[in-house]
Write an enzyme that holds these catalytic residues in place. Structure first.
Site, PDB file in Angstrom:
ATOM      1  CB  THR A 185      -0.846  -0.051   1.292  1.00  0.00           C
ATOM      2  OG1 THR A 185      -1.705  -1.172   1.184  1.00  0.00           O
ATOM      3  CG2 THR A 185      -1.655   1.187   1.545  1.00  0.00           C
TER       4      THR A 185
ATOM      5  NE  ARG B 235      -9.122  -7.559   3.199  1.00  0.00           N
ATOM      6  CZ  ARG B 235      -8.095  -6.712   3.239  1.00  0.00           C
ATOM      7  NH1 ARG B 235      -7.791  -5.977   2.184  1.00  0.00           N
ATOM      8  NH2 ARG B 235      -7.366  -6.600   4.316  1.00  0.00           N
TER       9      ARG B 235
ATOM     10  N   GLY C 271     -10.262  -3.606   2.948  1.00  0.00           N
ATOM     11  CA  GLY C 271      -9.334  -3.528   4.083  1.00  0.00           C
ATOM     12  C   GLY C 271      -9.486  -2.234   4.856  1.00  0.00           C
TER      13      GLY C 271
ATOM     14  CB  THR D 264       0.999  -0.032   5.043  1.00  0.00           C
ATOM     15  OG1 THR D 264       1.190  -1.219   4.262  1.00  0.00           O
ATOM     16  CG2 THR D 264       2.292   0.302   5.766  1.00  0.00           C
TER      17      THR D 264
ATOM     18  N   GLY E 100      -5.008  -5.481   7.087  1.00  0.00           N
ATOM     19  CA  GLY E 100      -6.093  -4.538   7.305  1.00  0.00           C
ATOM     20  C   GLY E 100      -7.111  -4.913   8.373  1.00  0.00           C
TER      21      GLY E 100
HETATM   22  N1  ASP Z   1      -3.745  -2.495   4.614  1.00  0.00           N
HETATM   23  C1  ASP Z   1      -3.993  -3.018   3.299  1.00  0.00           C
HETATM   24  C2  ASP Z   1      -5.228  -3.882   3.339  1.00  0.00           C
HETATM   25  O1  ASP Z   1      -5.402  -4.613   4.276  1.00  0.00           O
HETATM   26  C3  ASP Z   1      -2.857  -3.815   2.765  1.00  0.00           C
HETATM   27  C4  ASP Z   1      -1.506  -3.171   2.875  1.00  0.00           C
HETATM   28  O2  ASP Z   1      -1.312  -2.233   3.613  1.00  0.00           O
HETATM   29  O3  ASP Z   1      -0.594  -3.629   2.206  1.00  0.00           O
HETATM   30  O4  ASP Z   1      -5.985  -3.862   2.397  1.00  0.00           O
END
Ligand code: ASP
Length: 341
Positions: free
Chosen positions: A206, A234, A236, A256, A259
């Site tokens: 992210t 889904r 996050g 990040t 999630g």
């Molecule tokens: N936080 C993001 C999610 O869960 C993923 C990430 O941060 O890489 O969608």
């Protein structure tokens, strides 16, 4: 003697337990300030070539310089975070915009959010497949609608009405992300624990940015493709205000990581609330949430954050987090691994 051995053992366990925990706090100099991330996860030196490392550093620096240029000439923190995030969304290196990870069905579905701490306005979009720069759609929701979060086809219709660039879903395709999906699905099918863990680790990537402008206003924003192999629409934490993104007059946070943990623990808001109610520093608040609370329940990931004085925190409980910052009259500083500063 026994007590001594016991104490020593406990100390060893504590040290090894915490060896992955990184709190990189930078004391604020002056406004303006910009801090960004390009995702946290199992980012290990042995998994990246020196060219790949360089490519990440270069792209992070490009995003920092572009965002900072805006702040330096008196632009707003909102303009700065949008500029920095768009550069990372347009790069296939990160799991946001082009280069987003694949869902279980082999599509790319993106989420993004933005919050302006100056006036408390916020906007988010979730599960979109055709908006070239999801962060622009989140900003449009914030500035041009009565809502905070739009999703799916409705969000895409709104983006079209706002004259934002729409692209064919194939624009987001990258071979490396496709391979990650294949490998994770294969590992899950054969139920190979180690292999599932390995390919799960590539779920992250992210992007996020938090800026403090010359007027003292803070803005935070986050954009993502979510997690590889996600199913059933889904969503996050990234588009959830308070979980993946939060800003007020005290601080701004972009998260990040896994999630579901960030949503359940309202991570971004929790950091801001600790500062406001417990009167602790930004660094202490971020460490308590990421290194203690989240780590204790297995929630992997990290945050970038800054406060109204320009103090910065880049805190994560994973082996690495693509990250960097830039402050008054200084060069952009970028980092990948935990042991780098
Ligand atoms: N936080 C993001 C999610 O869960 C993923 C990430 O941060 O890489 O969608």
């Amino acid at each position: 003697m026994k007590k001594c051995i016991l104490f020593f053992l406990l100390l060893l366990i504590t040290i090894s337990e915490y060896s992955h925990l990184i709190a990189q706090n930078v004391r604020g100099s002056e406004m303006p300030t910009l801090v960004i991330h390009g995702g946290a996860g199992t980012i290990l030196k042995e998994n990246l070539t020196s060219q790949e490392e360089q490519a990440y550093h270069d792209k992070l620096k490009e995003a920092l310089n572009a965002g900072y240029e805006i702040l330096n000439v008196g632009g707003t923190s909102e303009e700065a975070v949008i500029t920095a995030i768009m550069i990372m969304e347009d790069s296939p290196l990160f799991n946001a915009g082009k280069g987003a990870v694949f869902t279980n069905e082999g599509t790319n579905e993106m989420d993004a959010s933005i919050m302006n701490g100056g006036n408390g306005s916020a906007g988010a979009i979730a599960g979109v497949k055709t908006i070239k720069n999801p962060i622009l759609a989140a900003q449009a929701v914030k500035n041009n609608s009565d809502h905070v979060m739009l999703s799916g086809a409705g969000a895409e219709k709104f983006a079209k009405d706002q004259n934002l660039d729409l692209v064919d879903p194939s624009y987001f395709f990258t071979e490396s992300r496709k391979q990650q999906l294949k490998k994770l699905q294969k590992a899950e099918k054969s139920k190979e624990e180690g292999s599932i863990q390995k390919w799960n680790d590539y779920k992250y990537g992210t992007v996020g940015a938090v800026a403090l402008d010359k007027n003292g206003n803070i803005c935070a924003a986050t954009s993502t493709g979510g997690m590889t192999n996600k199913k059933y629409g889904r969503i996050g934490d990234s588009p959830v205000i308070g979980a993946g993104t939060f800003a007020n007059k005290i601080c701004g946070v972009s998260a990040t990581g896994h999630g579901e943990y960030f949503i359940r623990n309202v991570v971004a808001y929790d950091i801001a609330a600790k500062m406001e109610y417990k009167k602790v520093s930004l660094g202490a608040a971020a460490e308590e949430v990421i290194l203690d609370k989240l780590k204790a329940i297995g929630g992997s990931g990290g945050v970038i954050a800054l406060d109204a004085k320009g103090n910065i925190s880049m805190t994560f409980n994973t082996p690495g987090m693509y990250r960097g910052y830039i402050q008054k009259e200084s060069k952009p500083m970028t980092f990948i691994y935990k042991q780098e500063y």
